[in-house]
Design a protein around this motif. Structure first.
Motif, PDB file in Angstrom:
ATOM      1  N   LYS A 502     -26.537  17.468  68.199  1.00  0.00           N
ATOM      2  CA  LYS A 502     -26.948  17.188  69.643  1.00  0.00           C
ATOM      3  C   LYS A 502     -27.293  15.791  69.553  1.00  0.00           C
ATOM      4  CE  LYS A 502     -30.189  18.181  73.232  1.00  0.00           C
ATOM      5  NZ  LYS A 502     -31.147  19.363  73.482  1.00  0.00           N
ATOM      6  N   PRO A 503     -26.949  14.961  70.385  1.00  0.00           N
ATOM      7  CA  PRO A 503     -27.251  13.278  70.522  1.00  0.00           C
ATOM      8  C   PRO A 503     -28.800  13.164  70.543  1.00  0.00           C
ATOM      9  CG  PRO A 503     -25.377  13.931  71.773  1.00  0.00           C
ATOM     10  CD  PRO A 503     -26.063  15.292  71.547  1.00  0.00           C
ATOM     11  N   LYS A 504     -28.994  12.099  69.883  1.00  0.00           N
ATOM     12  CA  LYS A 504     -30.372  11.975  70.164  1.00  0.00           C
ATOM     13  C   LYS A 504     -30.560  10.275  70.765  1.00  0.00           C
ATOM     14  CE  LYS A 504     -32.339  14.413  66.096  1.00  0.00           C
ATOM     15  NZ  LYS A 504     -33.097  14.286  64.892  1.00  0.00           N
ATOM     16  N   TRP A 505     -31.845  10.173  71.435  1.00  0.00           N
ATOM     17  CA  TRP A 505     -31.780   8.935  71.942  1.00  0.00           C
ATOM     18  C   TRP A 505     -33.311   8.156  70.980  1.00  0.00           C
ATOM     19  CZ3 TRP A 505     -29.118   6.998  75.906  1.00  0.00           C
ATOM     20  CH2 TRP A 505     -28.234   7.945  76.564  1.00  0.00           C
ATOM     21  N   ARG A 506     -32.882   6.778  71.428  1.00  0.00           N
ATOM     22  CA  ARG A 506     -34.116   5.919  70.306  1.00  0.00           C
ATOM     23  C   ARG A 506     -34.787   5.094  71.641  1.00  0.00           C
ATOM     24  NH1 ARG A 506     -32.336   3.536  65.018  1.00  0.00           N
ATOM     25  NH2 ARG A 506     -33.236   5.448  64.421  1.00  0.00           N
ATOM     26  N   PHE A 507     -36.097   5.077  71.735  1.00  0.00           N
ATOM     27  CA  PHE A 507     -36.735   4.187  72.646  1.00  0.00           C
ATOM     28  C   PHE A 507     -37.237   3.086  71.649  1.00  0.00           C
ATOM     29  CE2 PHE A 507     -40.373   2.754  75.041  1.00  0.00           C
ATOM     30  CZ  PHE A 507     -39.607   2.503  76.421  1.00  0.00           C
ATOM     31  N   ALA A 508     -37.132   1.708  72.247  1.00  0.00           N
ATOM     32  CA  ALA A 508     -37.728   0.704  71.369  1.00  0.00           C
ATOM     33  C   ALA A 508     -38.412  -0.158  72.617  1.00  0.00           C
ATOM     34  CB  ALA A 508     -36.674  -0.269  70.811  1.00  0.00           C
ATOM     35  N   GLN A 509     -39.543  -0.692  72.059  1.00  0.00           N
ATOM     36  CA  GLN A 509     -40.285  -1.624  73.030  1.00  0.00           C
ATOM     37  C   GLN A 509     -41.057  -2.678  72.302  1.00  0.00           C
ATOM     38  OE1 GLN A 509     -42.848   0.862  75.785  1.00  0.00           O
ATOM     39  NE2 GLN A 509     -43.741  -1.124  76.633  1.00  0.00           N
ATOM     40  N   LEU A 510     -41.242  -3.784  72.616  1.00  0.00           N
ATOM     41  CA  LEU A 510     -42.005  -5.052  72.066  1.00  0.00           C
ATOM     42  C   LEU A 510     -43.523  -4.661  72.632  1.00  0.00           C
ATOM     43  CD1 LEU A 510     -41.861  -7.630  70.625  1.00  0.00           C
ATOM     44  CD2 LEU A 510     -41.953  -8.636  72.773  1.00  0.00           C
ATOM     45  N   SER A 511     -44.449  -4.967  71.633  1.00  0.00           N
ATOM     46  CA  SER A 511     -45.953  -4.868  71.843  1.00  0.00           C
ATOM     47  C   SER A 511     -46.256  -5.995  72.770  1.00  0.00           C
ATOM     48  CB  SER A 511     -46.597  -4.985  70.569  1.00  0.00           C
ATOM     49  OG  SER A 511     -46.374  -6.045  69.926  1.00  0.00           O
ATOM     50  N   HIS A 512     -47.431  -5.609  73.437  1.00  0.00           N
ATOM     51  CA  HIS A 512     -47.889  -6.578  74.414  1.00  0.00           C
ATOM     52  C   HIS A 512     -48.130  -7.856  73.661  1.00  0.00           C
ATOM     53  CE1 HIS A 512     -47.938  -3.335  77.391  1.00  0.00           C
ATOM     54  NE2 HIS A 512     -48.837  -2.633  76.714  1.00  0.00           N
ATOM     55  N   ASN A 513     -48.594  -7.986  72.339  1.00  0.00           N
ATOM     56  CA  ASN A 513     -48.985  -9.337  71.792  1.00  0.00           C
ATOM     57  C   ASN A 513     -47.669  -9.805  71.137  1.00  0.00           C
ATOM     58  OD1 ASN A 513     -48.521  -7.613  69.667  1.00  0.00           O
ATOM     59  ND2 ASN A 513     -50.511  -7.473  68.703  1.00  0.00           N
ATOM     60  N   ARG A 514     -46.305  -9.253  71.435  1.00  0.00           N
ATOM     61  CA  ARG A 514     -45.304  -9.761  71.164  1.00  0.00           C
ATOM     62  C   ARG A 514     -45.019 -10.058  69.323  1.00  0.00           C
ATOM     63  NH1 ARG A 514     -43.650 -14.064  75.813  1.00  0.00           N
ATOM     64  NH2 ARG A 514     -44.673 -12.858  77.538  1.00  0.00           N
ATOM     65  N   ARG A 515     -45.902  -9.350  68.841  1.00  0.00           N
ATOM     66  CA  ARG A 515     -45.887  -9.352  67.290  1.00  0.00           C
ATOM     67  C   ARG A 515     -45.129  -7.897  66.787  1.00  0.00           C
ATOM     68  NH1 ARG A 515     -51.733 -10.333  65.253  1.00  0.00           N
ATOM     69  NH2 ARG A 515     -50.668 -10.165  63.187  1.00  0.00           N
ATOM     70  N   PHE A 516     -45.169  -7.098  67.134  1.00  0.00           N
ATOM     71  CA  PHE A 516     -44.538  -5.898  66.760  1.00  0.00           C
ATOM     72  C   PHE A 516     -43.428  -5.217  67.445  1.00  0.00           C
ATOM     73  CE2 PHE A 516     -48.867  -6.294  65.077  1.00  0.00           C
ATOM     74  CZ  PHE A 516     -48.653  -6.221  63.850  1.00  0.00           C
TER      75      PHE A 516
END
Length: 693
Positions: A502-516
């Motif tokens: 079953k296909p999976k989804w990946r969620f990505a997001q930059l941290s508020h301090n823009r370091r991670f």
């Protein structure tokens, strides 16, 4: 030499035609030497050569005419030029079919017409130039028609000789004839089709064979235009009165109103007799000061040949308020002025000749010749119709007249100036009629930038660099903010027992301090984006070494990232791979034991590995994330979409600055335009940079 010349002269008088023919054949190659010519004349050879020119036939006649022409070219033998000789040569041009005879005959007439002052028998009556030919032309009235017909000859040399003779006749007529005579002669040549014939030659493939007489004809055309322009409109002259009156009469809708009982009423001057035709006042002569009788001719030609259009335009304008009426006469004079400037009519003809000497090659000749100048009247009509079209499409008013004139100028420079030598005038007319207003405005903005660049190139470069940097920072912030919002990506689908899981989804997001960069895999996408603290994956951006992608890059991009082009792949195959330095087990143990090794110090023991893979669903998302990640790493953006956006923003910024900068008198002649008032305006406005105003 004298013995040889004496023998040659003796043979010219032989009773045997074969002997005379051979003698005059040899004479052709020697008579062009002035010293030889002097001895030849001293031995009484001139009398015998003249006799052969008058009475010989066939090749003997052809060689005799060629020899006599070369003698005149070195300014010798004028004492034997008289009306009998001129009449004989004119007769040959009208009646003789042989090309080699016609060439010599025309060359003789070119020398006679071009000679500034004649000696010998012609000078007794003060007759020289074109006047020397007029008695003979009266006997052979078809002379000019035959001459023009020779311009279509397949023999290039004969064609060039015919045009050279026409040029000589035109130049002498313009220089020496009275103000009433030379325009009639020019009109007669035009009626015989000289314009069409020369236009065909200018567009032909044998340009180099006709180059010298063609460049002279082009220069003479400029002289004519300049001469007409320099003649002031004078209502004391019958021709000028008739031309102006013709414009007025053509404007009357009901011609019957000037007949019968209405004659007196029609003769009364209306308070708007001339203003309604587009003149600025009821004294139309004043408006012809710049373009003189040339402007009157152009206006009269349009009115006469397009009377229906003229009357329809007047009728349409009569229903509008005065400020919205198109000033037809003013528009006509403006188009005349535009064409006059475009073709550099004031440029000295000697400059054209010098240019020819410099550009004497096939490719450069195309730049030198301007065949369209020969169709001046047609271009004027096309330009005037363009003025009318722009006036209507822009809903212009009288105060906008100068703006419309400038648009017409730009259009003529672009279409007429950009037309190759071989482009037909009809195609140019169609291009002028079909040129879209939006394209014209874009062209105007480009020219505005070039104008500023010429005037302030150093300052403009600095402005461009500033705007480029500002646009880059703006787009960088926009891309990073997209990373801060986060995005869903289809995850890799591993195989299970030969079938896709079953296909999976990946969620990505930059941290508020823009370091991670945080990420996590999910079975499905939720309505709301997951919070950062529920995302198990976390990448420290300081250990990222490169970002590799198969997203198409901009042609002029430069980046340390590896970019592959995959135009035929589906969007779902687009992939962004983030590489970084993963710490080794030993380095990790040292760190955990508190050995004090910093992250940078331990990179020597680390090796590069794939930290994260993202598969964007669209090119826009791919561009945002790839360039966003690169700019976070202080690298240049590389995708075409981002480059286009940066260019768009910087160009808009430049145009806005240009439109807000005021020219001074050193840049543009004339008074500076008045600054528009903001009275009654508020600050409630906006500009959509992507959608236009």
């Amino acid at each position: 030499m004298e013995n040889n010349v004496s023998e040659l002269v003796e043979r010219l008088g032989s009773d045997e035609d074969a002997v005379r023919k051979m003698a005059v054949f040899k004479l052709q190659s020697s008579i062009g030497d002035p010293s030889f010519a002097d001895v030849f004349i001293a031995e009484d050879g001139l009398t015998r050569l003249r006799y052969l020119a008058l009475h010989a036939t066939g090749n003997t006649l052809a060689y005799s005419l060629a020899s006599f022409a070369r003698l005149l070219e070195v300014d010798k033998g004028w004492e034997c030029v008289d009306q009998e000789l001129v009449e004989r040569v004119v007769e040959l041009i009208v009646t003789h079919p042989l090309v080699n005879i016609l060439r010599g005959a025309m060359s003789i007439l070119v020398s006679i017409v071009s000679h500034p002052s004649s000696v010998g028998r012609l000078s007794q009556n003060g007759v020289f130039g074109f006047r020397a030919l007029k008695p003979a032309i009266a006997i052979y009235p078809q002379f000019l028609e035959m001459l023009v017909n020779r311009l279509s000859s397949a023999d290039h040399a004969l064609c060039a000789n015919a045009l050279q003779l026409i040029n000589s006749l035109m130049r002498d007529s313009i220089t020496n004839d009275s103000e009433l005579e030379w325009p009639k002669f020019i009109q007669k040549l035009q009626d015989l089709g000289v314009i069409k014939a020369v236009y065909t030659l200018m567009q032909g493939t044998a340009l180099q064979d006709h180059a010298h007489p063609l460049i002279e004809f082009q220069s003479l055309t400029k002289i004519l235009l300049r001469k007409w322009r320099d003649i002031p409109l004078d209502l004391h002259k019958a021709e000028h009165r008739r031309a102006l009156k013709g414009v007025h009469l053509a404007s009357i809708q009901d011609k019957g109103s000037e007949a019968g009982s209405d004659v007196r009423r029609s003769r009364k001057h209306s308070s708007e007799k001339w203003r309604r035709l587009g003149f600025e006042s009821e004294s139309p002569v004043v408006q012809f000061e710049d373009m003189g009788f040339l402007g009157m001719m152009d206006l009269a030609d349009f009115v006469r040949n397009h009377q229906d259009e003229f009357q329809k335009m007047l009728l349409e304008q009569s229903t509008k308020p005065a400020r919205q009426r198109c000033p037809i006469a003013r528009a006509s004079l403006s188009v005349t002025s535009i064409l006059y400037d475009h073709f550099e009519v004031d440029k000295c003809e000697t400059e054209d000749s010098k240019t020819y000497l410099i550009l004497e090659s096939r490719s450069n000749l195309d730049r030198l010749f301007k065949p369209l100048i020969l169709h001046w009247t047609r271009l004027h009509v096309a330009g005037l119709q363009t003025f009318f079209r722009l006036w209507k499409s822009t809903s212009a008013e009288l105060e906008d007249c100068d703006k419309i004139v400038e648009l017409v100028r730009i259009l003529i420079e672009s279409v007429v100036g950009g037309s190759p030598r071989t482009k037909d005038v009809q195609d140019v007319e169609e291009d002028l009629a079909e040129f879209e207003y939006s394209r014209l405005r874009n062209l105007q903005m480009e020219l505005l930038e070039l104008t500023y660049e010429d005037a302030w190139s150093q300052h403009l470069r600095q402005v461009r660099e500033e705007l480029q940097h500002e646009a880059l920072q703006f787009v960088k912030e926009q891309r990073i903010r997209r990373l801060l919002q986060g995005a869903w990506f289809p995850n890799d689908a591993p195989k299970t027992d030969g079938k896709l899981a079953k296909p999976k989804w990946r969620f990505a997001q930059l941290s508020h301090n823009r370091r991670f960069l945080h990420f996590g895999d999910f079975e499905s996408t939720g309505i709301d984006c997951p919070e950062l603290d529920v995302l198990p994956g976390k990448i420290d951006l300081s250990i990222v070494s490169s970002v590799v992608s198969n997203v198409s890059a901009s042609p002029d991009s430069s980046s340390s990232a590896t970019v592959k082009s995959a135009p035929h792949q589906r969007v779902s195959s687009t992939k962004i791979t983030i590489h970084g330095c993963a710490p080794s087990a030993g380095a990790l143990n040292d760190t955990q034991k508190g050995n004090g090794h910093s992250r940078s110090a331990s990179r020597a023991t680390q090796k590069e590995a794939v930290l994260l893979t993202l598969r964007p669903e669209s090119t826009s998302v791919a561009s945002e994330w790839l360039d966003g990640l690169l700019m976070l790493l202080n690298q240049q953006p590389i995708t075409a979409e981002t480059s286009k956006l940066i260019k768009l923003i910087s160009n808009y910024g430049l145009k806005i600055r240009l439109l807000n900068v005021r020219f001074d008198d050193a840049v543009f002649a004339g008074e500076a335009p008045a600054v528009p008032s903001r009275e009654g305006l508020t600050d409630d406005y906006y500009y959509d940079i992507f959608g236009g105003a």
